[in-house]
Design an enzyme around this catalytic site. Structure first.
Site, PDB file in Angstrom:
ATOM      1  N   ILE A  60       0.831  -1.199   0.000  1.00 66.67           N
ATOM      2  CA  ILE A  60       0.000   0.000   0.000  1.00 66.67           C
ATOM      3  C   ILE A  60       0.873   1.259   0.000  1.00 66.67           C
ATOM      4  O   ILE A  60       0.561   2.250  -0.646  1.00 66.67           O
ATOM      5  CB  ILE A  60      -0.929   0.019   1.229  1.00 66.67           C
ATOM      6  CG1 ILE A  60      -1.832  -1.218   1.246  1.00 66.67           C
ATOM      7  CG2 ILE A  60      -1.767   1.285   1.269  1.00 66.67           C
ATOM      8  CD1 ILE A  60      -2.753  -1.319   0.052  1.00 66.67           C
ATOM      9  N   GLU A  61       1.976   1.197   0.712  1.00 69.62           N
ATOM     10  CA  GLU A  61       2.836   2.371   0.856  1.00 69.62           C
ATOM     11  C   GLU A  61       3.607   2.688  -0.430  1.00 69.62           C
ATOM     12  O   GLU A  61       3.634   3.834  -0.868  1.00 69.62           O
ATOM     13  CB  GLU A  61       3.832   2.150   2.007  1.00 69.62           C
ATOM     14  CG  GLU A  61       3.223   2.216   3.388  1.00 69.62           C
ATOM     15  CD  GLU A  61       2.853   3.637   3.785  1.00 69.62           C
ATOM     16  OE1 GLU A  61       3.411   4.595   3.207  1.00 69.62           O
ATOM     17  OE2 GLU A  61       1.985   3.796   4.661  1.00 69.62           O
ATOM     18  N   SER A  62       4.262   1.687  -1.016  1.00 73.68           N
ATOM     19  CA  SER A  62       5.242   1.973  -2.077  1.00 73.68           C
ATOM     20  C   SER A  62       5.150   1.079  -3.295  1.00 73.68           C
ATOM     21  O   SER A  62       5.943   1.243  -4.230  1.00 73.68           O
ATOM     22  CB  SER A  62       6.651   1.833  -1.490  1.00 73.68           C
ATOM     23  OG  SER A  62       6.881   0.474  -1.083  1.00 73.68           O
TER      24      SER A  62
END
Length: 453
Positions: free
Chosen positions: A114-116
């Site tokens: 989700i982050e990167s």
């Protein structure tokens, strides 16, 4: 079932074409071959039943928001999910190792998706960096090194350990995993503010008080976790999985230009860069004491045999690297940062000429896309050794390298910087001016009297 209906219709309407032309699948041009990506259609109840079978420590209840994001990852953006499946074997073993070491839920290994998007070099609009998308202050608080050469937010091992430390700290304060995820996304201050406004401490009860992005963050996490765990059921398969590169670590205590290191050792430069993503500019500084440089395991024997020559060549590449680095658009290499406040009549061209820098660098340093600047606007300017190209015209108002006057004083004029003044007088440096005047910063005010000798 509509998706299946249209898929079957495509097959049946294509069949007469193949028969009439007496063609086989091998002889049909690629652009005319019927193809589709079948995404199974599951009901809300089927998805929920499957989701509820996951034995999760982070208990996020199945609801409409989670279901909508499951649809996104398994139907609307299947290519993204396949790419995450393709990359996971490179990074999941690292995540699992540190999550176990810090006694954290294993499902947190899905958070960097989700982050990167499992990209160690990812940089967001607000300048969060790496697999775990650390902002600079938070990263430094967790002990990560960030400077011109190195950004450990892009190091999978170090950033993962730092993320585990940070997440454990957040959970220690909040005591709830959903709220911890929300705090990881928007900061603990925003979450605590939402809790105070709602007088609640459950994610779904404080939901509407959270920043818009954070509201979708927790259901996204639950959805990508589901999509990765049940990829097979959704016909999400990948043939070309990526795997980690076997490597060894060598200790480096000198300047290393990676290109020269690769040329002399016979190692692939791209492989060295993949193994060492924290090296931002392709080189290690001369003061890189004890840096653990990762090299491919199959190159270790040759390195040990020819170690002295390889390191000597890597150090000799310093002049080539510095020439390239100083001329790189937006480079801050070897330069002193000054802050200039725009005054009436200023344009980028006059500011660039005054400080002897390039207009494209001014734009890069200050994220300026066109030429518009405003009176009072603060501009970051990195002044230092001349690196202007031969065809760049510079008009200097000041006489350079003149003898220091008998008064040994200089009165600051509007727009002056320490760099300007140091260049005006022979033998004068920025550090010498700071020392003579007991300055702790580079800020100057018009009319200020400076000792220069």
């Amino acid at each position: 079932m509509k998706r299946l209906h249209w898929a079957l219709l495509l097959v049946f309407t294509s069949f007469p074409f193949i028969q009439q032309g007496h063609a086989t699948n091998d002889t049909i041009p690629e652009e005319f071959k019927p193809s589709y990506d079948y995404a199974p259609d599951f009901s809300y109840e089927e998805l929920q039943a499957r989701y509820d079978k996951l034995d999760l420590e982070i208990d996020i209840s199945f609801n409409d928001q989670v279901k909508a994001f499951i649809n996104y990852f398994t139907v609307r953006n299947r290519d993204y999910t396949r790419e995450m499946i393709r990359r996971r074997e490179v990074y999941f073993p690292i995540f699992e190792k540190y999550l176990k070491e810090y006694d954290l839920p294993e499902e947190l290994k899905y958070l960097p998706i989700i982050e990167s998007g499992l990209n160690p070099g990812a940089v967001s609009g607000p300048k969060a960096v790496g697999l775990w998308q650390f902002m600079s202050p938070t990263a430094k608080q967790q002990g990560l090194q960030i400077d011109w050469y190195i950004d450990e937010r892009m190091d999978p091992e170090k950033s993962t350990e730092a993320a585990c430390q940070y997440i454990k700290w957040l959970y220690g304060i909040l005591g709830d995993w959903k709220m911890t995820l929300a705090a990881y996304n928007s900061g603990i201050g925003n979450v605590q503010r939402a809790m105070r406004r709602s007088n609640k401490d459950d994610f779904w009860e404080v939901y509407r008080y959270l920043p818009r992005e954070t509201r979708s963050y927790v259901p996204q996490f639950a959805a990508i976790l589901y999509a990765m765990e049940y990829a097979d059921e959704h016909n999400l398969f990948v043939d070309d999985l990526q795997y980690p590169i076997d490597f060894e670590e060598i200790e480096v205590n000198q300047f290393v230009y990676l290109k020269a290191f690769a040329d002399e050792s016979g190692m692939d430069l791209g492989t060295l860069e993949k193994l060492n993503p924290a090296i931002k500019k392709g080189a290690l500084p001369a003061n890189a004491k004890g840096f653990k440089l990762r090299i491919p395991k199959d190159g270790m024997a040759l390195y040990e045999t020819n170690r002295e020559n390889i390191l000597a060549k890597a150090e000799e590449g310093r002049k080539e690297f510095e020439k390239m680095a100083t001329n790189m658009p937006g480079s801050t290499f070897g330069k002193e940062k000054v802050v200039y406040r725009v005054v009436s009549g200023d344009v980028l061209g006059t500011i660039a000429r005054k400080h002897q820098v390039r207009i494209e660098d001014l734009r890069a340093w200050n994220n300026i896309k066109g030429s518009m600047i405003k009176v009072g606007q603060r501009l970051n300017i990195y002044a230092g050794p001349d690196f202007l190209s031969d065809n760049t015209i510079v008009t200097a108002k000041k006489v350079l390298n003149q003898p220091i006057p008998s008064s040994k004083e200089y009165i600051v004029e509007p727009g002056d910087t320490l760099w300007d003044i140091s260049r005006m007088y022979e033998g004068l440096t920025i550090e010498r001016i700071k020392e003579l005047n007991d300055l702790n910063s580079t800020s100057l005010k018009p009319g200020m009297k400076l000792k220069i000798g």
